[in-house]
Design an enzyme around this catalytic site. Structure first.
Site, PDB file in Angstrom:
ATOM      1  N   GLY A 263     -39.805 -17.895  11.799  1.00 23.37           N
ATOM      2  CA  GLY A 263     -41.136 -17.402  11.503  1.00 23.37           C
ATOM      3  C   GLY A 263     -42.059 -17.497  12.692  1.00 23.37           C
ATOM      4  O   GLY A 263     -43.258 -17.211  12.571  1.00 23.37           O
ATOM      5  N   ASP A 264     -41.531 -17.902  13.834  1.00 22.96           N
ATOM      6  CA  ASP A 264     -42.329 -17.994  15.062  1.00 22.96           C
ATOM      7  C   ASP A 264     -41.381 -17.793  16.238  1.00 22.96           C
ATOM      8  O   ASP A 264     -40.274 -17.288  16.063  1.00 22.96           O
ATOM      9  CB  ASP A 264     -43.071 -19.335  15.125  1.00 22.96           C
ATOM     10  N   ASP A 265     -41.784 -18.216  17.430  1.00 22.19           N
ATOM     11  CA  ASP A 265     -40.968 -17.987  18.619  1.00 22.19           C
ATOM     12  C   ASP A 265     -39.589 -18.629  18.469  1.00 22.19           C
ATOM     13  O   ASP A 265     -39.452 -19.739  17.964  1.00 22.19           O
ATOM     14  CB  ASP A 265     -41.655 -18.577  19.847  1.00 22.19           C
TER      15      ASP A 265
END
Length: 479
Positions: A263-265
């Site tokens: 959900g992110d990097d």
């Protein structure tokens, strides 16, 4: 995600098969000390093989998914720490098949945490089991909230030679509770991570699956000689801040053969936040990322920053594959960060369904407080991208430097970005300077300086590539 279900499933299966092939399928007997592998033994990689082993069940562990094993894990590590001194040979804690619910616990030196292929460590849903610890000095506060933060599920500080590995067993943070509280602003403290090792030397995380972390998955900080290898990381693509691997003020890091849905990097390299990171002054440097596969619809495949106030330099990334991700490489910084991002080399990327291939911004305004120095201007320079093929791209690049302090010495070569739709301006460039060759669509004017057609990529061997992991054999008695 739904429109990409079939290809993503295929990619995931292939990666998981490759990871599983590097570890044995079954653990059958227990032994003490390293030896040549025989039938019924598992193999694992470690800087050194352990002379002593014990099972979590020896300390009262119950793998029913409901009984708390926090005390069992702590007791086991405490007992095995007696072998962590010089000449003790180190120790291994074996986690058998089962579901092992636990709150946070710390590891010790010269220690291996080994998970059976059917072992699942579950993060406790009882917030009272999560101790509150101090914020990191290079951040000055927690990332979510001012003040302290919840401990990470598996942690440790001032360690030497620590390994988390297994036959691709699972560590499940059960993060849905944390994500819900975060979205509802019901958290009093910053969420803990799945694995955080601080002030440590020689850290290996290999052949495990990490799922549903409350926030970041792997966070080595103030550490050196870190290897993350053959790790699968999975989280819902809408989950908040579930970064995959975040080396933070770390030197000599090797990340290779990992598969991340986040959900992110997928990988974010950091080094402290504004005035706190400047004061701490510990850079992230000499970092290698190889053979990474990433899915992250809202974030970057590889990010540098935004917390980079201790500096980032000498990052080498190659053979990167991404599907349905926001950007291939993203550099995030802002006035007040200070320090530098320099000597970043990326080559051989295959990207599909991207918002941007490259993104740089000097206007990432997230600050810990209002005490940052407005004269702390970050330097971004000597950034090289080459041999990149990207399809179904919205925009080739969004490159936005800082007025009066342009991002300079950018080199882009042999890059093809096929746009999903026709764009009048496929490149957005402000306050950047550089050169390019063999780039389609044609880059913006500030990057049209001519050169010999190839961007630099270092040819020297970093010390972290000379860290050799031994093949160690391990077995336990059948139950």
């Amino acid at each position: 995600m739904a429109s990409n279900a079939s290809p993503l499933h295929v990619v995931r299966c292939v990666c998981l098969l490759l990871l599983a092939a590097s570890a044995s399928a079954t653990v059958a007997a227990r032994r003490h000390g390293p030896a040549a592998p025989v039938a019924g033994q598992s193999m694992y990689l470690a800087p050194s093989c352990r002379a002593h082993t014990a099972s979590l069940t020896d300390f009262g562990g119950v793998g029913d998914g409901t009984t708390s094993n926090t005390a069992a894990f702590k007791s086991a590590v405490d007992h095995l720490s007696q072998y962590s001194g010089e000449g003790g040979g180190g120790a291994m804690l074996y986690v058998p098949a089962g579901k092992w619910l636990t709150g946070p616990f710390n590891l010790t030196s010269h220690f291996t945490l080994f998970l059976h292929s059917d072992a699942v460590i579950l993060g406790s849903q009882d917030m009272a089991e999560w101790p509150i610890i101090d914020p990191l000095p290079s951040y000055g506060r927690g990332r979510d909230k001012i003040g302290g933060r919840d401990a990470s599920l598996i942690g440790g500080s001032n360690l030497t030679d620590v390994v988390i590995t297994g036959a691709n067993g699972t560590i499940d943070g059960q993060g849905a509770m944390w994500w819900s509280k975060f979205h509802q602003n019901k958290l009093k403290y910053t969420r803990g991570y799945l694995i955080e090792v601080m002030h440590s030397d020689t850290v290996v995380i290999a052949n495990v699956t990490l799922v549903n972390s409350p926030a970041w998955n792997i966070h080595p900080v103030y550490s050196s000689n870190v290897v993350v290898q053959g790790v699968t990381i999975l989280a819902p693509t809408h989950s908040p801040n579930t970064d995959g691997i975040n080396p933070d003020s770390c030197s000599h890091v090797r990340i290779e053969d990992c598969y991340i849905v986040s959900g992110d990097d997928c990988v974010a390299i950091k080094s402290g936040w504004d005035e706190y990171g400047i004061a701490y002054g510990m850079p992230s440097q000499h970092i290698v990322v190889r053979r990474l596969t990433c899915v992250s619809p809202t974030s970057a495949v590889i990010a540098l920053g935004s917390e980079m106030s201790g500096g980032i330099n000498d990052v080498r990334a190659e053979d990167i594959t991404a599907v349905n991700s926001e950007s291939g490489v993203r550099i995030k910084t802002a006035v007040g960060r200070g320090a530098y991002v320099r000597d970043v080399f990326v080559r051989r990327m295959s990207l599909d369904t991207m918002k941007w291939v490259f993104w740089m911004t000097g206007n990432y305004k997230s600050h810990p407080d209002d005490k940052y120095d407005p004269n702390a201007i970050p330097v971004v320079e000597n950034i090289s991208y080459q041999d990149v093929v990207a399809t179904a791209v919205n925009t080739a690049a969004r490159l936005e430097g800082i007025q009066g302090a342009p991002f300079r010495d950018i080199c882009i070569a042999n890059v093809t970005a096929t746009l999903a739709k026709s764009r009048k301006y496929p490149w957005t460039c402000t306050d950047v300077e550089g050169v390019s060759a063999g780039v389609t669509p044609s880059p913006c004017q500030p990057l049209q300086g001519s050169h010999d057609g190839a961007c630099p990529f270092p040819t020297d061997t970093l010390p972290i590539d000379q860290l050799v992991l031994q093949q160690c054999a391990y077995s336990v008695p059948a139950i």
